[in-house]
Design an enzyme around this catalytic site. Structure first.
Site, PDB file in Angstrom:
ATOM      1  N   GLY A   1       0.818  -1.224   0.000  1.00 53.45           N
ATOM      2  CA  GLY A   1       0.000   0.000   0.000  1.00 53.45           C
ATOM      3  C   GLY A   1       0.843   1.262   0.000  1.00 53.45           C
ATOM      4  CB  SER A   2      -0.149   4.729  -0.799  1.00 59.58           C
ATOM      5  OG  SER A   2      -1.153   4.925   0.186  1.00 59.58           O
ATOM      6  CB  THR A   3       0.855   3.916   4.586  1.00 61.06           C
ATOM      7  OG1 THR A   3      -0.399   4.549   4.336  1.00 61.06           O
ATOM      8  CG2 THR A   3       1.483   4.485   5.845  1.00 61.06           C
TER       9      THR A   3
ATOM     10  CG  ASP B   1       0.372  -4.828   5.750  1.00 64.96           C
ATOM     11  OD1 ASP B   1      -0.075  -5.987   5.600  1.00 64.96           O
ATOM     12  OD2 ASP B   1       0.315  -3.945   4.857  1.00 64.96           O
TER      13      ASP B   1
ATOM     14  CG  ASP C   1      -8.099  -0.756   3.237  1.00 66.96           C
ATOM     15  OD1 ASP C   1      -7.637   0.168   2.571  1.00 66.96           O
ATOM     16  OD2 ASP C   1      -7.875  -1.953   2.989  1.00 66.96           O
TER      17      ASP C   1
ATOM     18  CD  GLU D   1      -1.813  -6.505   2.478  1.00 67.34           C
ATOM     19  OE1 GLU D   1      -3.024  -6.776   2.676  1.00 67.34           O
ATOM     20  OE2 GLU D   1      -1.417  -5.363   2.190  1.00 67.34           O
TER      21      GLU D   1
HETATM   22  O1  DER Z   1      -4.530  -3.437   0.786  1.00 69.79           O
HETATM   23  C1  DER Z   1      -4.068  -3.332   1.927  1.00 69.79           C
HETATM   24  O2  DER Z   1      -4.343  -4.104   2.879  1.00 69.79           O
HETATM   25  C2  DER Z   1      -3.198  -2.153   2.206  1.00 69.79           C
HETATM   26  O3  DER Z   1      -2.409  -2.364   3.335  1.00 69.79           O
HETATM   27  C3  DER Z   1      -4.118  -0.993   2.397  1.00 69.79           C
HETATM   28  O4  DER Z   1      -5.128  -1.367   3.237  1.00 69.79           O
HETATM   29  C4  DER Z   1      -3.429   0.232   2.953  1.00 69.79           C
HETATM   30  O5  DER Z   1      -3.423   1.081   1.930  1.00 69.79           O
HETATM   31  P1  DER Z   1      -2.880   2.554   2.007  1.00 69.79           P
HETATM   32  O6  DER Z   1      -1.686   2.543   2.947  1.00 69.79           O
HETATM   33  O7  DER Z   1      -2.498   2.828   0.575  1.00 69.79           O
HETATM   34  O8  DER Z   1      -3.995   3.390   2.509  1.00 69.79           O
END
Ligand code: DER
Length: 224
Positions: free
Chosen positions: A29-31, A83, A86, A105
């Site tokens: 994910g982006s974070t 990780d 959402d 994940e």
């Molecule tokens: O898909 C996932 O589980 C990612 O970890 C997501 O939930 C987090 O996405 P973000 O960091 O881009 O908001």
């Protein structure tokens, strides 16, 4: 925007928990992107770690940033996984899968002694369910599986990307399930897992140990 600055701050903060010699779980994910970028800088400065990527996208970023990789088959057990999520509820139960990587994940996070979740403050909720729950299902006869899932009082929608059916890194489909609200995440996860054709759910129950929250004025550390 501000959310991106908060994601960058919280992703980078998580790297402070990484110690030399660790074998890591690398989320998606982006974070997590910002975590990987910072981790690569620390590796460049001499940090010795290896990471198991939880998606092909994360694998690509890790290679771009110079983060050494191993497979989960090689590593087996991990010291620490980092990780995104959402949604995070007060019991640290998570909704995950927005990026379509929930199966790997969960396998990576399950193999870790400790799981740190990095989120922007907008992900904190009192109850899971506002975010449609991603459920990974087998493509073969997916309509029958989706119909069984719908019986749990939700509206399962087959995930598409650019008008094509989205296919996960594992060759499966994802249905995003709209519940009015999820009052019993443990029970719902179990009910979903019992359904023939369901591979895994985006409910990560009792897995997160620490939640780092990106806020306007810094990063807040939540401990269970
Ligand atoms: O898909 C996932 O589980 C990612 O970890 C997501 O939930 C987090 O996405 P973000 O960091 O881009 O908001």
């Amino acid at each position: 925007g501000n959310a991106d600055l908060r994601k960058k701050a919280v992703g980078e903060k998580a790297v402070e928990y990484v110690k030399d010699g660790m074998v890591l779980g690398l989320g998606s994910g982006s974070t997590v992107y910002w975590m990987l970028k910072k981790l690569g800088e620390r590796v460049n400065e001499g940090l010795t770690i290896k990471g198991v990527p939880s998606s092909l996208r994360t694998e690509g970023w890790a290679n771009e940033f110079g983060v050494p990789l191993v497979t989960l088959s090689e590593a087996r057990r991990l010291d620490l996984a980092i990780d995104g999520a959402d949604e995070v509820d007060p019991d640290f139960n998570l909704t995950k899968g927005g990026g379509g990587s929930l199966l790997r994940e969960k396998l990576v996070n399950n193999a870790a002694n400790r799981l740190i979740i990095v989120v922007d403050e907008s992900k904190l909720v009192q109850r899971l369910g506002a975010f449609p729950l991603p459920v990974e299902i087998v493509p073969f006869g997916w309509e029958n599986t989706a119909a069984k899932i719908a019986k749990l009082q939700c509206l399962p929608k087959l995930r598409k990307k650019d008008n094509e059916i989205f296919v996960t890194n594992n060759g499966n489909y994802i249905v995003d399930c709209e519940f009015s609200e999820i009052t019993d995440p443990v029970g719902l996860h179990q009910s979903l897992k019992m359904i023939l054709g369901v591979v895994e759910t985006g409910l990560f129950i009792d897995m997160a140990d620490l939640v780092l929250v990106g806020e306007e004025d810094g990063v807040r550390v939540l401990e269970k």
